[in-house]
Design a protein around this motif. Structure first.
Motif, PDB file in Angstrom:
ATOM      1  N   ASP A 147       1.245  -5.512 -10.802  1.00 43.45           N
ATOM      2  CA  ASP A 147       0.486  -4.262 -10.652  1.00 43.45           C
ATOM      3  C   ASP A 147       1.410  -3.039 -10.730  1.00 43.45           C
ATOM      4  O   ASP A 147       0.975  -1.964 -11.109  1.00 43.45           O
ATOM      5  CB  ASP A 147      -0.284  -4.223  -9.328  1.00 43.45           C
ATOM      6  CG  ASP A 147      -1.462  -5.171  -9.300  1.00 43.45           C
ATOM      7  OD1 ASP A 147      -1.801  -5.761 -10.353  1.00 43.45           O
ATOM      8  OD2 ASP A 147      -2.043  -5.337  -8.205  1.00 43.45           O
ATOM      9  N   TRP A 148       2.681  -3.182 -10.327  1.00 38.45           N
ATOM     10  CA  TRP A 148       3.614  -2.059 -10.447  1.00 38.45           C
ATOM     11  C   TRP A 148       4.559  -2.231 -11.637  1.00 38.45           C
ATOM     12  O   TRP A 148       5.507  -1.486 -11.820  1.00 38.45           O
ATOM     13  CB  TRP A 148       4.370  -1.769  -9.152  1.00 38.45           C
ATOM     14  CG  TRP A 148       5.306  -2.800  -8.617  1.00 38.45           C
ATOM     15  CD1 TRP A 148       6.572  -3.077  -9.056  1.00 38.45           C
ATOM     16  CD2 TRP A 148       5.088  -3.663  -7.502  1.00 38.45           C
ATOM     17  NE1 TRP A 148       7.143  -4.069  -8.287  1.00 38.45           N
ATOM     18  CE2 TRP A 148       6.257  -4.442  -7.321  1.00 38.45           C
ATOM     19  CE3 TRP A 148       4.013  -3.858  -6.626  1.00 38.45           C
ATOM     20  CZ2 TRP A 148       6.368  -5.394  -6.313  1.00 38.45           C
ATOM     21  CZ3 TRP A 148       4.134  -4.805  -5.627  1.00 38.45           C
ATOM     22  CH2 TRP A 148       5.299  -5.561  -5.482  1.00 38.45           C
TER      23      TRP A 148
ATOM     24  N   LYS B 230       0.871  -1.173   0.000  1.00 40.57           N
ATOM     25  CA  LYS B 230       0.000   0.000   0.000  1.00 40.57           C
ATOM     26  C   LYS B 230       0.902   1.215   0.000  1.00 40.57           C
ATOM     27  O   LYS B 230       1.869   1.275   0.762  1.00 40.57           O
ATOM     28  CB  LYS B 230      -0.883   0.036   1.241  1.00 40.57           C
ATOM     29  CG  LYS B 230      -1.987  -0.971   1.265  1.00 40.57           C
ATOM     30  CD  LYS B 230      -2.843  -0.763   2.503  1.00 40.57           C
ATOM     31  CE  LYS B 230      -3.881  -1.838   2.635  1.00 40.57           C
ATOM     32  NZ  LYS B 230      -4.679  -1.680   3.864  1.00 40.57           N
TER      33      LYS B 230
ATOM     34  N   GLU C   6       2.714   5.169  -7.543  1.00 40.35           N
ATOM     35  CA  GLU C   6       1.919   6.283  -7.055  1.00 40.35           C
ATOM     36  C   GLU C   6       0.996   5.782  -5.955  1.00 40.35           C
ATOM     37  O   GLU C   6       0.898   4.583  -5.711  1.00 40.35           O
ATOM     38  CB  GLU C   6       1.127   6.893  -8.209  1.00 40.35           C
ATOM     39  CG  GLU C   6       2.028   7.480  -9.287  1.00 40.35           C
ATOM     40  CD  GLU C   6       1.251   8.034 -10.454  1.00 40.35           C
ATOM     41  OE1 GLU C   6       0.024   7.780 -10.552  1.00 40.35           O
ATOM     42  OE2 GLU C   6       1.858   8.722 -11.274  1.00 40.35           O
ATOM     43  N   LYS C   7       0.305   6.683  -5.317  1.00 40.59           N
ATOM     44  CA  LYS C   7      -0.614   6.331  -4.232  1.00 40.59           C
ATOM     45  C   LYS C   7      -1.598   5.261  -4.696  1.00 40.59           C
ATOM     46  O   LYS C   7      -2.160   5.347  -5.781  1.00 40.59           O
ATOM     47  CB  LYS C   7      -1.379   7.576  -3.790  1.00 40.59           C
ATOM     48  CG  LYS C   7      -2.327   7.323  -2.659  1.00 40.59           C
ATOM     49  CD  LYS C   7      -3.051   8.587  -2.260  1.00 40.59           C
ATOM     50  CE  LYS C   7      -4.044   8.285  -1.152  1.00 40.59           C
ATOM     51  NZ  LYS C   7      -4.780   9.494  -0.763  1.00 40.59           N
ATOM     52  N   GLY C   8      -1.767   4.234  -3.854  1.00 42.25           N
ATOM     53  CA  GLY C   8      -2.713   3.175  -4.176  1.00 42.25           C
ATOM     54  C   GLY C   8      -2.307   1.840  -3.580  1.00 42.25           C
ATOM     55  O   GLY C   8      -1.355   1.740  -2.818  1.00 42.25           O
ATOM     56  N   GLU C   9      -3.049   0.818  -3.954  1.00 41.02           N
ATOM     57  CA  GLU C   9      -2.789  -0.549  -3.514  1.00 41.02           C
ATOM     58  C   GLU C   9      -2.264  -1.351  -4.695  1.00 41.02           C
ATOM     59  O   GLU C   9      -2.793  -1.263  -5.798  1.00 41.02           O
ATOM     60  CB  GLU C   9      -4.059  -1.207  -2.979  1.00 41.02           C
ATOM     61  CG  GLU C   9      -4.559  -0.590  -1.706  1.00 41.02           C
ATOM     62  CD  GLU C   9      -5.795  -1.292  -1.149  1.00 41.02           C
ATOM     63  OE1 GLU C   9      -6.351  -2.193  -1.827  1.00 41.02           O
ATOM     64  OE2 GLU C   9      -6.204  -0.934  -0.043  1.00 41.02           O
ATOM     65  N   TYR C  10      -1.231  -2.123  -4.437  1.00 42.86           N
ATOM     66  CA  TYR C  10      -0.626  -2.982  -5.442  1.00 42.86           C
ATOM     67  C   TYR C  10      -0.671  -4.399  -4.889  1.00 42.86           C
ATOM     68  O   TYR C  10       0.043  -4.735  -3.958  1.00 42.86           O
ATOM     69  CB  TYR C  10       0.818  -2.542  -5.714  1.00 42.86           C
ATOM     70  CG  TYR C  10       0.901  -1.131  -6.259  1.00 42.86           C
ATOM     71  CD1 TYR C  10       0.990  -0.906  -7.630  1.00 42.86           C
ATOM     72  CD2 TYR C  10       0.874  -0.024  -5.412  1.00 42.86           C
ATOM     73  CE1 TYR C  10       1.057   0.390  -8.141  1.00 42.86           C
ATOM     74  CE2 TYR C  10       0.931   1.265  -5.910  1.00 42.86           C
ATOM     75  CZ  TYR C  10       1.028   1.464  -7.276  1.00 42.86           C
ATOM     76  OH  TYR C  10       1.084   2.742  -7.772  1.00 42.86           O
ATOM     77  N   ARG C  11      -1.537  -5.233  -5.444  1.00 43.28           N
ATOM     78  CA  ARG C  11      -1.817  -6.554  -4.887  1.00 43.28           C
ATOM     79  C   ARG C  11      -0.866  -7.645  -5.369  1.00 43.28           C
ATOM     80  O   ARG C  11      -0.843  -8.734  -4.819  1.00 43.28           O
ATOM     81  CB  ARG C  11      -3.259  -6.939  -5.160  1.00 43.28           C
ATOM     82  CG  ARG C  11      -4.205  -5.968  -4.454  1.00 43.28           C
ATOM     83  CD  ARG C  11      -5.661  -6.380  -4.589  1.00 43.28           C
ATOM     84  NE  ARG C  11      -6.483  -5.583  -3.701  1.00 43.28           N
ATOM     85  CZ  ARG C  11      -6.708  -5.857  -2.427  1.00 43.28           C
ATOM     86  NH1 ARG C  11      -6.165  -6.912  -1.876  1.00 43.28           N
ATOM     87  NH2 ARG C  11      -7.465  -5.071  -1.698  1.00 43.28           N
TER      88      ARG C  11
END
Length: 101
Positions: free
Chosen positions: A85-86, A55, A76-81
């Protein structure tokens, strides 16, 4: 009054909180650590070789090697599960730092 339809320059607002929550498993599960400062070696600080999800508050850059060596990923700001995702193909994260520019 100087108003028009384009931006000539901008600057990140000071006081932006930087926080990063790292998880040992995908979907924000497993053992977790929280960071608010740059980390040149995830292995030395957290004894981890991989980050499977996170997160992000504020901007951060992940690096696959210690001491901020490429390849790198801007988060950037957010959730990477999961690492994809990144933009990574594997969960290797060996250093990270705040993105301030």
């Amino acid at each position: 009054m100087g108003l028009n339809d384009h931006v000539c320059s901008c600057k990140m607002a000071s006081g932006v909180p930087y926080k990063l929550q790292l998880y040992g498993k995908g979907d924000l599960a497993g053992q977790a650590f929280e960071a608010t400062e740059d980390c040149p070696s995830v292995l030395e600080k957290f004894y981890w070789r991989e980050v499977h999800s996170c997160k992000v508050l504020g901007g951060w850059v992940f690096y696959e090697h210690p001491d901020y060596k490429d390849p790198q990923y801007l988060l950037e700001k957010g959730e990477y599960r999961k690492p994809t995702d990144w933009g990574a193909v594997c969960p290797n994260v060996q250093s990270f730092r705040r993105h301030t520019e």
